[in-house]
Design an enzyme around this catalytic site. Structure first.
Site, short mmCIF file in Angstrom:
data_model
loop_
_atom_site.label_atom_id
_atom_site.label_comp_id
_atom_site.label_asym_id
_atom_site.label_seq_id
_atom_site.Cartn_x
_atom_site.Cartn_y
_atom_site.Cartn_z
N LYS A 1 -9.23 -19.11 -6.39
CA LYS A 1 -10.38 -18.73 -6.15
C LYS A 1 -11.95 -18.83 -7.29
CE LYS A 1 -10.99 -13.17 -6.45
NZ LYS A 1 -10.96 -12.45 -6.44
N GLU B 1 -2.07 2.20 -3.73
CA GLU B 1 -2.78 4.25 -4.06
C GLU B 1 -1.37 4.74 -3.36
OE1 GLU B 1 -5.87 1.12 -3.00
OE2 GLU B 1 -3.87 1.93 -1.75
N ARG C 1 -5.82 7.22 0.30
CA ARG C 1 -5.09 6.51 1.12
C ARG C 1 -3.98 6.98 0.35
NH1 ARG C 1 -6.04 0.59 0.92
NH2 ARG C 1 -5.48 0.91 3.10
#
Length: 618
Positions: A282, A368, A396
């Site tokens: 990244k 979640e 969610r």
């Protein structure tokens, strides 16, 4: 930007232009694409580190796959900026995340190359499976691939989809963009060679042919299967994905463009569900982002040569900072407190807490549903859980809020960040619905602060409340008031802020300043309601009796929102009054700055005054 600095990239308007180049030119194209991305995001703001990490992968995918006929899906969308550049939007990149500009994530209405509109994580494999099944039934010969990474594979939905794909066995490719540096040592000559073998048609033929030959000899067949699994398990993390029904390939170096093209070319021809494990870095190619990819994940405008993100100084803290400081202050005196986040520790202001109280901090990754039920278990065992979660991410875990928290009336505090207008991340991230989807649930206490002091007091109140409590607050700075010792607020009690005539504005949450400015023009009374559930019914009754016009104000959808709750109460008492509900309209709110959006949808002070005046005069 001067495209002459990008001699090959400036000739690439669409992927078909990319495919005209020789494979040995892709390295230069990747270099130009990386520099272009860095320069464009530094001028526009937006997501940077994720895109820098998938430059070679993006180039290889569009080079090998016949997009847009072949369908490519990007999970979450943080990593899709290079994809946008190669698919007809290069010259619009400076408008990304701006009002009326390019969407920050893949968006179907924006381009035929964006197959799935995204913003939330872990949806790619399910959608890709649906497309693959439909296209296989149509015998279209269309190839389907999806790229999942940046933690999105930690969500249960991704594994649910993979489990189903392994059962249905359509032709599809799942690419794991693995930018976790802890496994970078797995990328080497042996693994590169193994990847070539596992992706070859010869291996696939031998594998399937061997199964058929020995199908009638169970002991031999089982022995060969176990031997294959054992060898692959020694060399790669393949067993889990093989058990889910995928042919595992990798890991391979996600920055080796030649190996990516060669491997993808072979994988594209294979039948059944394939999983390609690609290891990337990244922030690749920009040293500051490589060193701190979290800091450089989403960035404001910056000077690439300086390599420093400079934040504008402010006298006011953000609501997230208020929450983080409150959390540390409470934990200092209460060891039963535990804080939970689904991969949002930085955004929710929890980094200091995580460092100071590691034994009381749980980052459950992008999960979640698990976060909420995990909190339920902690509460059952006597701990005092606090869940920090964005408004749109709490959507969610709706069933878990009802089934695992509210029905059992467990003492869990929800700190709902990014409630209301979020801004430049667009429709998927605007916190427009939490009041509507939460206030119908029994046992919940729902609060909305209008300042830093109110936020601290509400968090304190909700933490000590016996039952589930929620504090919803917006992104950005608070309406600052002089610091005071924390104190509990009487449940369901509002506070009058301004006395006026004829009009009463019932404010729910962060728009109090706009309400006060409008009230000065209209000489209206302003009541900070503070509680959405339970409502201050006494204050509403007095307002109906004393004022000709009642106005409710909130940064939530009008449908089912706090204003609707006021309407329901007034009707239940068979009262009559002129009432105007002001909030978010019945649309998905587009991107733009918070100030731009509030003005456009009528939540700025001048627009409030105009709306109220028109309502009275009609």
């Amino acid at each position: 930007m001067n495209l002459d600095n990008y001699p090959l990239l400036k000739q690439i308007n669409y992927p078909q232009d990319l495919r005209l180049y020789r494979q040995n030119q892709l390295l230069q194209i990747s270099d130009e694409l990386r520099r272009f991305l860095l320069n464009s995001v530094s001028r526009s703001s937006g997501h940077l580190a994720s895109g820098l990490g998938v430059i070679e992968l993006t180039v290889a995918l569009h080079y090998v796959y016949n997009t847009p006929f072949d369908q490519l899906i990007w999970d979450v969308g943080h990593q899709a900026y290079p994809h946008k550049i190669l698919t007809g939007r290069r010259d619009q990149m400076l408008s990304i995340r701006q009002k009326d500009g390019l969407h920050p994530f893949p968006w179907r209405e924006e381009s035929e190359y964006d197959i799935l509109s995204t913003g939330h994580s872990s949806t790619s494999i399910s959608a890709a499976l649906g497309i693959a099944v439909a296209e296989q039934q149509k015998q279209s010969n269309r190839k389907v691939a999806c790229v999942i990474g940046d933690g999105a594979l930690t969500a249960g939905m991704a594994f649910e989809a993979m489990n189903h794909a392994g059962h249905l066995k359509p032709d599809m490719l799942v690419i794991i963009n693995d930018n976790d540096m802890s496994i970078s040592e797995n990328v080497g000559g042996l693994n590169q060679h193994l990847a070539q073998i596992l992706s070859s048609r010869t291996y696939a033929t031998l594998r399937e042919g061997g199964k058929k030959v020995f199908a009638g000899i169970p002991p031999v067949k089982e022995f060969l299967k176990k031997t294959e699994e054992h060898i692959k398990g020694l060399m790669t993390p393949a067993i889990l994905f093989e058990e889910l029904g995928f042919n595992y390939i990798g890991p391979i170096d996600g920055h080796d463009i030649d190996n990516l093209v060669n491997t993808l070319s072979k994988v594209r021809q294979l039948k059944g569900p394939q999983l390609l494990h690609v290891v990337t870095q990244k922030g690749k190619g920009y040293a500051p982002a490589e060193k701190n990819p979290i800091l450089w994940h989403g960035v404001p405008k910056f000077d690439p040569s300086a390599g420093v993100i400079t934040k504008q100084p402010s006298n006011n803290p953000t609501y997230s900072q208020i929450f983080g400081d409150w959390l540390c202050e409470m934990a200092e005196h209460d060891k039963q407190l535990v804080a939970i986040t689904p991969a949002m520790s930085e955004g929710s202001g929890m980094t200091k807490f995580a460092k100071c109280y590691p034994e009381q901090f749980f980052d459950v990754a992008i999960a979640e549903q698990h976060a909420v039920t995990f909190a339920a278990g902690l509460a059952i065992s006597g701990r005092k859980p606090v869940i920090a979660i964005y408004s749109t991410f709490l959507q969610r875990a709706y069933d878990q809020v009802i089934h695992d928290i509210a029905i059992q009336n467990l003492s869990v505090l929800f700190a709902i960040d990014r409630a209301g207008i979020v801004g430049q991340d667009g429709p998927t991230h605007q916190g427009a619905f939490d009041i509507s989807y939460l206030r119908c649930i029994p046992n919940l206490v729902i609060m909305a602060p209008s300042s830093n002091i109110e936020c601290r007091n509400m968090l304190y109140t909700g933490y000590h409340y016996q039952g589930p409590a929620l504090v919803r607050y917006p992104r950005g700075e608070t309406r600052s008031e002089q610091a005071q010792p924390m104190q509990a607020i009487e449940i369901g009690k509002s506070k009058q802020i301004r006395q006026g005539k004829d009009i009463a504005i019932l404010n729910f949450g962060s728009l109090l300043d706009e309400a006060l400015k409008s009230a000065e023009e209209l000489d209206a009374t302003v009541i900070d309601m503070r509680f959405i559930k339970p409502l201050d019914e006494e204050a509403i009754l007095q307002a109906v009796q004393n004022y000709a016009t009642i106005v409710t104000l909130e940064e939530n959808a009008v449908q089912g929102g706090a204003g609707s709750a006021v309407n329901e109460f007034i009707l239940s008492k068979k009262l009559k009054c002129d009432i105007l509900n002001i909030g978010l309209p019945d649309i998905f709110i587009p991107q733009g700055t918070q100030a731009e959006i509030r003005h456009d949808i009528g939540l700025s002070a001048d627009k409030l005054t105009e709306k109220i005046t028109n309502f009275i005069n009609q």
